[in-house]
Design an enzyme around this catalytic site. Sequence first.
Site, mmCIF file in Angstrom:
data_model
loop_
_atom_site.group_PDB
_atom_site.id
_atom_site.type_symbol
_atom_site.label_atom_id
_atom_site.label_comp_id
_atom_site.label_asym_id
_atom_site.label_seq_id
_atom_site.Cartn_x
_atom_site.Cartn_y
_atom_site.Cartn_z
ATOM 1 N N THR A 1 -107.948 13.205 -47.733
ATOM 2 C CA THR A 1 -108.134 13.302 -46.284
ATOM 3 C C THR A 1 -109.594 13.081 -45.891
ATOM 4 O OG1 THR A 1 -108.085 14.918 -44.474
ATOM 5 C CG2 THR A 1 -108.288 15.817 -46.678
ATOM 6 N N ASP A 2 -109.780 12.626 -44.649
ATOM 7 C CA ASP A 2 -111.152 12.481 -44.132
ATOM 8 C C ASP A 2 -111.807 13.846 -43.903
ATOM 9 O OD1 ASP A 2 -109.739 13.295 -41.870
ATOM 10 O OD2 ASP A 2 -110.376 11.621 -40.595
ATOM 11 N N GLU A 3 -111.008 14.932 -43.949
ATOM 12 C CA GLU A 3 -111.584 16.265 -43.700
ATOM 13 C C GLU A 3 -112.544 16.697 -44.811
ATOM 14 O OE1 GLU A 3 -109.203 19.276 -42.012
ATOM 15 O OE2 GLU A 3 -108.122 17.862 -40.740
ATOM 16 N N TYR B 1 -108.521 24.545 -46.217
ATOM 17 C CA TYR B 1 -107.715 23.343 -46.521
ATOM 18 C C TYR B 1 -108.614 22.220 -47.025
ATOM 19 C CZ TYR B 1 -105.547 18.814 -45.619
ATOM 20 O OH TYR B 1 -105.117 17.509 -45.741
ATOM 21 N N LYS C 1 -108.735 20.379 -50.749
ATOM 22 C CA LYS C 1 -108.538 18.938 -50.940
ATOM 23 C C LYS C 1 -109.767 18.313 -51.619
ATOM 24 C CE LYS C 1 -105.557 16.628 -49.866
ATOM 25 N NZ LYS C 1 -104.297 16.270 -50.592
#
Length: 341
Positions: free
Chosen positions: A126-128, A150, A154
């Site tokens: 993810t870009d997060e 989260y 990741k």
Amino acid sequence: MGRTLLVTGGAGFIGSNYVHYVLGSQPEDRVVVLDKLTYAGNLDNLKSLVDDPRYHFVQGDICDAETVARVLDAHGVDAIVNFAAETHVDRSIADPDAFIRTDVLGTHTLLEAARERGMRYHQVSTDEVYGHVPEGASVETDPLEPRSPYAASKAGGDLLVNAYFVTYGLHTTITRGSNNIGPFQYPEKVLPLFATNAMEGEMLPVYGDGLQERDYQWVGDHCEAIDLVLRRGAPGEAYNVGTGTSITNMEMTQLVLETLGKDRGLIRHVADRPGHDRRYCIDTAKIRALGWRSRHTPQEAIRESVRWYVDNEWWWRPIKSGAFKAYYQEMYGSRGDYQAG
Ligand code: NAD
Ligand code: DAU
């Protein structure tokens, strides 16, 4: 010669769209789905495939090494594509344990199984992991600065994948996608929540001032990119996937209401998410150099997604009338209004 893919988390939102994409576009391929069927897993997402001999479903946990080994060996799997994860930021803030377990330890279990068999491994990330991006756009070599449980779990997965490439020479790749929207998205996520709330005449709880920026992309575009990277991505590399254009949550919300012909009076600004990343924005030059293009703007993706929820009440109404009600009450029941400044 077709591939046999193990798609972990294939009963979830993006995983199921990916299974449909692969079996719909590659007649020779076979797919084995391994999914724990948590609250987010839903066999309705795959029900149109039950009679397809190229599709096989196994219920199981990616943290369980014996199950993973049994499935890989029984089906002659060529590559693992890992979608399985706990994915909702708000749940990770309330209770991070399952996130660390699945997103870090589960990734490790799959990597070990791949290493033992010299198997191709792809991690859906993810870009997060880049954290809040005040200006400009994240490139794949940027430092990982995750800020929610989260995103941190990741990022832990991404770092393990990189370690298995460097240390063991495992053929790995990573894609870092922006916010996906489209069919079969569990209605805790903002787009299906807002579309279905508006259809039910319920309020749309916008966090804070709603000026946070996200790159909303059509899930089918993301699935195409994942498959391209699985085929043509360079070993050890990560690829950002998104439209490259971020819009504010208020723009997204207004477009949802406009598509449904609903009034802006349904918007309610509520207390913000703790540690809310204000802005994500990714540079997509690297995946575009592989030949991929996003086929939908964020605005097109939003309209098309809303129309899917209008046309598919059979899918979301049973979810929203079940355990979801208790979740919604707990998450939003005592949430105060947003106080500016
Ligand atoms: P989702 O929550 O809809 O689905 C997750 C799936 O994983 C579910 O089917 C669930 O049952 C399964 N699962 C959870 N724990 C498991 C375990 N221990 N063993 C086996 N299966 C398990 O998630 P999603 O939105 O489809 O996201 C899929 C992947 O894509 C995740 O890795 C997520 O981090 C990543 N991602 C999501 C987005 C997005 O916008 N939704 C964007 C970029 C990346
Ligand atoms: O960026 C990719 C990520 O996108 C994925 O890795 C995650 O798995 C996925 O959940 C998503 O994370 P977000 O936190 O961005 O998605 P969510 O749909 O929860 O929220 C999108 C934006 O909308 C975010 O700025 C928070 C806001 N929001 C969300 C909800 C649920 C609201 O304003 N109100 C809400 O009720």
